[in-house]
Every structure is written in C-alpha cells, then in structure tokens.
Design a protein around this motif. Structure first.
Motif, PDB file in Angstrom:
ATOM      1  N   ARG A  36       0.847  -1.203   0.000  1.00 12.43           N
ATOM      2  CA  ARG A  36       0.000   0.000   0.000  1.00 12.43           C
ATOM      3  C   ARG A  36       0.885   1.258   0.000  1.00 12.43           C
ATOM      4  O   ARG A  36       0.549   2.258  -0.635  1.00 12.43           O
ATOM      5  N   SER A  94      -3.338  -3.888  -5.890  1.00 14.72           N
ATOM      6  CA  SER A  94      -3.045  -5.214  -6.463  1.00 14.72           C
ATOM      7  C   SER A  94      -2.319  -5.095  -7.798  1.00 14.72           C
ATOM      8  O   SER A  94      -1.510  -5.947  -8.152  1.00 14.72           O
ATOM      9  N   ARG A 103       7.571  -6.442  -5.835  1.00 15.95           N
ATOM     10  CA  ARG A 103       7.663  -7.613  -4.952  1.00 15.95           C
ATOM     11  C   ARG A 103       9.101  -7.792  -4.450  1.00 15.95           C
ATOM     12  O   ARG A 103       9.326  -8.079  -3.285  1.00 15.95           O
ATOM     13  N   ARG A 151     -14.839  -5.776   6.351  1.00 15.46           N
ATOM     14  CA  ARG A 151     -14.029  -4.658   5.870  1.00 15.46           C
ATOM     15  C   ARG A 151     -14.856  -3.371   5.810  1.00 15.46           C
ATOM     16  O   ARG A 151     -14.389  -2.289   6.125  1.00 15.46           O
ATOM     17  N   ARG A 174      -9.503  -7.608  -6.240  1.00 21.54           N
ATOM     18  CA  ARG A 174      -8.146  -7.816  -5.709  1.00 21.54           C
ATOM     19  C   ARG A 174      -7.834  -9.300  -5.602  1.00 21.54           C
ATOM     20  O   ARG A 174      -6.740  -9.741  -5.942  1.00 21.54           O
ATOM     21  N   ASP A 178      -4.741 -10.967  -7.352  1.00 19.13           N
ATOM     22  CA  ASP A 178      -3.734 -11.591  -6.471  1.00 19.13           C
ATOM     23  C   ASP A 178      -3.567 -13.087  -6.782  1.00 19.13           C
ATOM     24  O   ASP A 178      -2.463 -13.622  -6.704  1.00 19.13           O
ATOM     25  N   ARG A 181      -1.859 -13.407 -10.702  1.00 23.95           N
ATOM     26  CA  ARG A 181      -0.631 -12.765 -11.182  1.00 23.95           C
ATOM     27  C   ARG A 181       0.447 -13.837 -11.383  1.00 23.95           C
ATOM     28  O   ARG A 181       0.418 -14.900 -10.750  1.00 23.95           O
TER      29      ARG A 181
HETATM   30  O1  CDP Z   1      -5.894  -6.073   4.509  1.00 19.98           O
HETATM   31  P1  CDP Z   1      -6.329  -6.405   3.109  1.00 19.98           P
HETATM   32  O2  CDP Z   1      -6.668  -7.835   2.984  1.00 19.98           O
HETATM   33  O3  CDP Z   1      -7.292  -5.471   2.540  1.00 19.98           O
HETATM   34  O4  CDP Z   1      -5.080  -6.228   2.157  1.00 19.98           O
HETATM   35  P2  CDP Z   1      -3.606  -5.888   2.524  1.00 19.98           P
HETATM   36  O5  CDP Z   1      -3.032  -6.973   3.378  1.00 19.98           O
HETATM   37  O6  CDP Z   1      -3.509  -4.490   3.033  1.00 19.98           O
HETATM   38  O7  CDP Z   1      -2.892  -5.999   1.105  1.00 19.98           O
HETATM   39  C1  CDP Z   1      -3.174  -5.105   0.061  1.00 19.98           C
HETATM   40  C2  CDP Z   1      -2.776  -5.707  -1.256  1.00 19.98           C
HETATM   41  O8  CDP Z   1      -1.354  -5.882  -1.280  1.00 19.98           O
HETATM   42  C3  CDP Z   1      -3.339  -7.080  -1.574  1.00 19.98           C
HETATM   43  O9  CDP Z   1      -4.610  -7.041  -2.176  1.00 19.98           O
HETATM   44  C4  CDP Z   1      -2.292  -7.620  -2.555  1.00 19.98           C
HETATM   45  O10 CDP Z   1      -2.526  -7.160  -3.853  1.00 19.98           O
HETATM   46  C5  CDP Z   1      -1.015  -7.009  -2.057  1.00 19.98           C
HETATM   47  N1  CDP Z   1      -0.220  -7.943  -1.257  1.00 19.98           N
HETATM   48  C6  CDP Z   1       0.568  -8.866  -1.916  1.00 19.98           C
HETATM   49  O11 CDP Z   1       0.551  -8.916  -3.139  1.00 19.98           O
HETATM   50  N2  CDP Z   1       1.394  -9.691  -1.227  1.00 19.98           N
HETATM   51  C7  CDP Z   1       1.442  -9.653   0.107  1.00 19.98           C
HETATM   52  N3  CDP Z   1       2.283 -10.456   0.759  1.00 19.98           N
HETATM   53  C8  CDP Z   1       0.613  -8.757   0.815  1.00 19.98           C
HETATM   54  C9  CDP Z   1      -0.226  -7.913   0.100  1.00 19.98           C
END
Ligand code: CDP
Length: 221
Positions: A36, A94, A103, A151, A174, A178, A181
């Motif tokens: 984020r 995302s 990443r 949420r 998302r 996710d 990808r």
């Molecule tokens: O808390 P929420 O589930 O809304 O999402 P978040 O943990 O804040 O993560 C936001 C976005 O970051 C996710 O929708 C993924 O696209 C990305 N993310 C990821 O690709 N890999 C991770 N290890 C953590 C987050």
C-alpha cells in the motif's frame, strides 16, 4: 522465529496477527501495508509511467515499526500510516503488487526486518515465496460476503463514505488479481494450516491459532 498468515482480502489476517503479537509479546509485520505504501507513493507522484517509477524505487526510504498496537509506515520521512488505508489506494494496490520490481523491493525489506526478532507476519505469498521455511504457516479464509461485511464495518469506523457493494467489488477484484498474477500469486502453502473463520467469533479463531502456536513453541523448546 517467524509465523506467517496468508489469505485473501478481509479474511481477518491483520487483526488476528496483531492479537497474536500482543498475546505472545512478539513483533507484527503487515506486508500489505508495504505494498500500500508503494501504491500511495505512485499515486502521490501523479501515476507516472511504471517502468520509470520502479527504476527510481531504490531511492525510496521505507520504514516500518509495530508500536502501540499499530503498524506505522514512514515513506521518505513522512508518516503515511493513515494515508495508505483509503479506497483509492485499495483500488490500485493489487496492480502495483503484481509487478516483480515491487515484490522484490518489499521482499528484501521484509527479510531484513525479521532477521533480529520474533515476528508474526501477514500477507498473500509469505508461506509460499517470501518465507518458505517459516516455523508455522496459517492460511485464513472466509466467505466473500463475510469478508466484505467485516471490511465495510472497519472502513465505516474511519468515516469513509464507501458502500458495502463497492467494498465487495474491490475485494473480488483484488482476489482475482492476487490469485492470477504471474509472480508469487496468492496460494495456500502445502504445509499451511487452514483456518476458515466463517461463522466463528474472533476470540474462537484466535484461541484456535494460539493453541497451535503454543504447541509448536513447546516442541521447539
Ligand atoms: O488487509 P487487506 O486484505 O485489505 O489487504 P492488505 O493486506 O492491506 O494488502 C493489500 C494488497 O497488497 C493485496 O490485495 C495484494 O494485492 C497485495 N499484497 C501482496 O501482493 N502480497 C502480500 N504479501 C501482501 C499484500
């Protein structure tokens, strides 16, 4: 030692990981907050060309700290902890997180951070790609309706004007990005313990996970 919790958006990973960190007095790492932060940076820069944006990424100073039950993120000296929770950031995160440069940047940051302490970390690919040798892996899930409701309730508390339908659509989109990808998609690690939280209270699923962790700690000592 590191415990990882992966799972789709809104499955309760962050609140559970925080509660585990508080009970066991260990550190918490919110990997989504780091994606984020990069997304916020890209938006604040006026959505520049991605190739150019990622080329300049090494100049970015990212800092993260878990304190007073909150995961603080600083970017180039600015506290952006609140700024990264907007719907605008959620709508683009995302897409930014699907790029391998993003990443690599976040993964390097996390691997360095956890070197000197005990952590519980939450994300999407921690058990599969970032920390494949984690001491304990969980995969949390819940129905899309339940995840959207949770949420939505959270966002309402911060006075967001978002609707339940918008939150649900964002979560679905998302999850899709996710899971599909190329680089390190959201996927349950073969050795992760699945925790389905549909219909369970927070305390119930927390106690279930704490029991597993305590058993593991006993075996380790
Ligand atoms: O808390 P929420 O589930 O809304 O999402 P978040 O943990 O804040 O993560 C936001 C976005 O970051 C996710 O929708 C993924 O696209 C990305 N993310 C990821 O690709 N890999 C991770 N290890 C953590 C987050």
């Amino acid at each position: 030692m590191i415990i990882v919790i992966d799972g789709p958006a809104g499955s309760g990973k962050s609140s559970t990981a925080k509660a585990i960190a508080n009970r066991l007095n260990i550190q918490f790492l919110d990997s989504g907050a780091l994606y984020r932060a990069l997304t916020y940076l890209w938006l604040a820069a006026g959505k520049p060309d991605k190739a150019e944006f990622f080329e300049n990424l090494p100049e970015t100073v990212l800092q993260a700290e878990y304190r007073d039950q909150n995961f603080f993120v600083h970017l180039n000296g600015e506290d952006i902890t609140e700024n990264i929770r907007t719907q605008l950031v959620a709508n683009h995160v995302s897409e930014i997180a699907s790029h391998s440069q993003a990443r690599d940047f976040v993964n390097n940051f996390m691997r360095n951070l956890v070197k000197n302490d005990t952590y519980v970390a939450d994300g999407r690919d921690l058990g599969t790609a970032v920390f494949p040798d984690a001491d304990l892996k969980f995969y949390m899930d819940a129905s899309i309706d339940e995840r959207a409701k949770r949420r939505f309730k959270e966002m309402k508390q911060s006075n967001s004007s978002v609707t339940l339908e918008e939150v649900k659509e964002n979560i679905k989109a998302r999850d899709h990005t996710d899971q599909n990808r190329k680089k390190d998609p959201l996927k349950k690690a073969d050795d992760a313990i699945t925790i389905d939280t549909t219909g369970k209270t927070f305390e119930e699923q927390l106690n279930e996970m704490i029991a597993v962790i305590e058993e593991k700690l006993k075996l380790k000592s």
